[in-house]
Design an enzyme around this catalytic site. Structure first.
Site, PDB file in Angstrom:
ATOM      1  N   TYR A 144      75.937  37.509   8.933  1.00  0.00           N
ATOM      2  CA  TYR A 144      75.289  37.424  10.240  1.00  0.00           C
ATOM      3  C   TYR A 144      75.025  38.839  10.720  1.00  0.00           C
ATOM      4  O   TYR A 144      75.876  39.723  10.587  1.00  0.00           O
ATOM      5  CB  TYR A 144      76.200  36.690  11.237  1.00  0.00           C
ATOM      6  CG  TYR A 144      75.721  36.672  12.666  1.00  0.00           C
ATOM      7  CD1 TYR A 144      76.394  37.413  13.648  1.00  0.00           C
ATOM      8  CD2 TYR A 144      74.621  35.921  13.056  1.00  0.00           C
ATOM      9  CE1 TYR A 144      75.970  37.393  14.974  1.00  0.00           C
ATOM     10  CE2 TYR A 144      74.200  35.892  14.376  1.00  0.00           C
ATOM     11  CZ  TYR A 144      74.873  36.636  15.337  1.00  0.00           C
ATOM     12  OH  TYR A 144      74.453  36.621  16.649  1.00  0.00           O
ATOM     13  N   ASP A 239      75.244  46.777   7.192  1.00  0.00           N
ATOM     14  CA  ASP A 239      75.560  46.342   8.553  1.00  0.00           C
ATOM     15  C   ASP A 239      77.081  46.441   8.719  1.00  0.00           C
ATOM     16  O   ASP A 239      77.818  45.547   8.312  1.00  0.00           O
ATOM     17  CB  ASP A 239      75.071  44.910   8.788  1.00  0.00           C
ATOM     18  CG  ASP A 239      75.399  44.450  10.201  1.00  0.00           C
ATOM     19  OD1 ASP A 239      74.932  43.355  10.580  1.00  0.00           O
ATOM     20  OD2 ASP A 239      76.124  45.168  10.916  1.00  0.00           O
ATOM     21  N   LYS A 267      80.729  47.085  18.089  1.00  0.00           N
ATOM     22  CA  LYS A 267      82.127  46.708  18.290  1.00  0.00           C
ATOM     23  C   LYS A 267      83.064  47.906  18.499  1.00  0.00           C
ATOM     24  O   LYS A 267      83.099  48.503  19.579  1.00  0.00           O
ATOM     25  CB  LYS A 267      82.593  45.810  17.138  1.00  0.00           C
ATOM     26  CG  LYS A 267      81.792  44.495  17.066  1.00  0.00           C
ATOM     27  CD  LYS A 267      82.271  43.612  15.948  1.00  0.00           C
ATOM     28  CE  LYS A 267      81.310  42.455  15.707  1.00  0.00           C
ATOM     29  NZ  LYS A 267      81.486  41.343  16.646  1.00  0.00           N
TER      30      LYS A 267
END
Ligand code: KE4
Length: 428
Positions: A144, A239, A267
């Site tokens: 994702y 990613d 994050k």
């Protein structure tokens, strides 16, 4: 455990927020029951609105690498906020933050701050397409990369058929430029380059998968992607929104020794405030406006408040921190495996430094089909039994659990005692 206030709050929230939450996974649809509303976090512990305490393995889905209310971050935010929150103009701390990222991540020579992982990925994809003059992007099933249209595409009917929309609202014309391949399958990637190579703008991959549970790269997989993209003139994007600064000081690319062309971050880099970033080789990044012609912008990108949080977080992370994080995670994983054998509960635990996942299947888990074959109902039982014992895992079988620097010996012991009791109940 009495969670009546949380139950009242979700009913109230659903009258003003779609599904009562500001991000779908929080709604507990993956495990059933009413989501828990939290009011306080200190170190590895959360307190809900009913006063119940939980040992936290969600960590806000990754950012809370040093636990909640980490004093250096809180103090930095306080000091910054007193001098204004955002100016929409350059500040020195943005330069210090960029320098801190470049000093830590081997492949990044230039970096641009944004406000979320989705924004980082969306920008990196646009840049890779501009840099190569190509449209086709390759991603992997179970990975994702945020909710930008181009990434909400699912695999077509056949292995090498182009993508179909993975959400209403994503035009077929957009999804057809996205090819979805099996994660950890270097042969499938090679076949895709044989067929589409000259059309492929970029390959984007979570170098350690975290969105189908934690799945490390098979030996040779990342290296194969690096060789294939280099030979075809495509851009390789790692990613590292999850893995960045979590699995090693320089992220997965440092841990596995494979250097991408672009990296996306999120994050941890924000220390709990909204920060994302994309960066990489100067010859690619210099195509970004205003230096280059690829447009990308953001009102709050690099705002001093978020930068103060992110910089304080990065400055707290050193080699001893990662050794301790990995050791705590390994001790927890060993304990869970031992308890599973004692209670005859078949399971697999994958770990990469401070991230791990429990899959209720005896088979190794190296790609999405094996994740899908795991017993999700058992995960749901595990989740709720642990929640009632004061341990908060991800409310989804397809997410990763996170250990923080605040998970000490006592927290790991507390967790294993709850797992022992839970497995005893599940085995009945
Ligand atoms: P955000 O836009 O949510 O900041 O980041 C998107 C993203 C990009 N890349 C990776 C590898 C990611 O894991 C994410 C976001 N992760 C999810 C769950 N693992 C965030 C939780 C949520 O959606 O609420």
């Amino acid at each position: 455990m009495d969670r009546d206030t949380s139950k009242q709050l979700i009913e109230r929230a659903e009258r003003s927020i779609p599904g009562g939450v500001n991000s779908p996974v929080r709604a507990f649809r993956g495990v059933g029951g009413a989501p828990v509303f939290f009011v306080d976090g200190q170190g590895a512990w959360l307190t809900d609105v009913d006063g119940n305490r939980y040992l936290d393995y969600v960590g806000s889905w990754g950012p809370m690498l040093q636990g909640h209310a980490f004093a250096p971050v809180v103090d930095a935010v306080r000091a910054s906020a007193r001098r204004g929150l955002s100016f929409g103009a350059p500040t020195e701390i943005e330069v210090r933050m960029a320098e801190a990222v470049i000093a830590r991540v081997p492949s990044i020579e230039r970096v641009r701050m944004v406000n979320s992982g989705t924004e980082a990925v969306m920008s990196a994809i646009r840049l890779a397409r501009a840099y190569t003059g190509r449209d086709l992007i390759v991603k992997f099933g179970g990975c994702y990369h945020g909710h930008a249209d181009a990434l909400l595409a699912q695999a077509g009917s056949g292995l090498l058929t182009l993508g179909l929309p993975d959400s209403p609202g994503v035009p077929a014309d957009t999804a057809k430029h996205t090819l979805t391949l099996p994660f950890n399958d270097a042969a499938a990637a090679a076949a895709a380059f044989d067929r589409y190579g000259a059309r492929i703008a970029t390959v984007i991959v979570e170098p350690v998968a975290g969105n189908m549970g934690c799945i490390p790269p098979r030996p040779g997989f990342l290296e194969a992607l690096r060789d294939l993209t280099r030979a075809a003139g495509s851009v390789l994007i790692f990613d590292e929104v999850i893995a960045g600064f979590r699995v090693a000081p320089g992220g997965a690319q440092q841990l596995f020794g494979v250097t991408p062309d672009l990296t996306t971050l999120g994050k941890v880099i924000g220390g709990g405030l909204p920060v994302g970033a994309f960066g990489g080789k100067a010859k690619i990044m210099d195509r970004i406006a205003p230096l280059g012609d690829v447009y990308q912008a953001g009102t709050l990108s690099g705002n001093p408040l978020a930068m103060s949080a992110g910089l304080a977080m990065l400055q707290s992370l050193d080699e001893p921190f990662y050794r301790a994080l990995a050791a705590a995670t390994q001790r927890l994983a060993r304990g869970i495996r031992d308890l599973a054998v004692r209670h005859s509960i078949p399971l697999t635990v994958n770990t990469v430094c401070g991230m791990f996942s429990i899959f209720f299947t005896p088979a190794p888990v190296t790609h999405f089909e094996q994740v899908a074959a795991a017993d999700v109902d058992r995960y749901k039982r595990f989740f709720h039994a642990m929640l009632d014992r004061g341990v908060y895992f991800a409310p989804s079988a397809f997410e990763t659990a996170f250990v923080s620097g605040a998970h000490g010996e006592g927290e790991i012991d507390h967790t294993l005692a709850a797992v022992d009791s839970t497995f005893r109940e599940m085995a009945r």
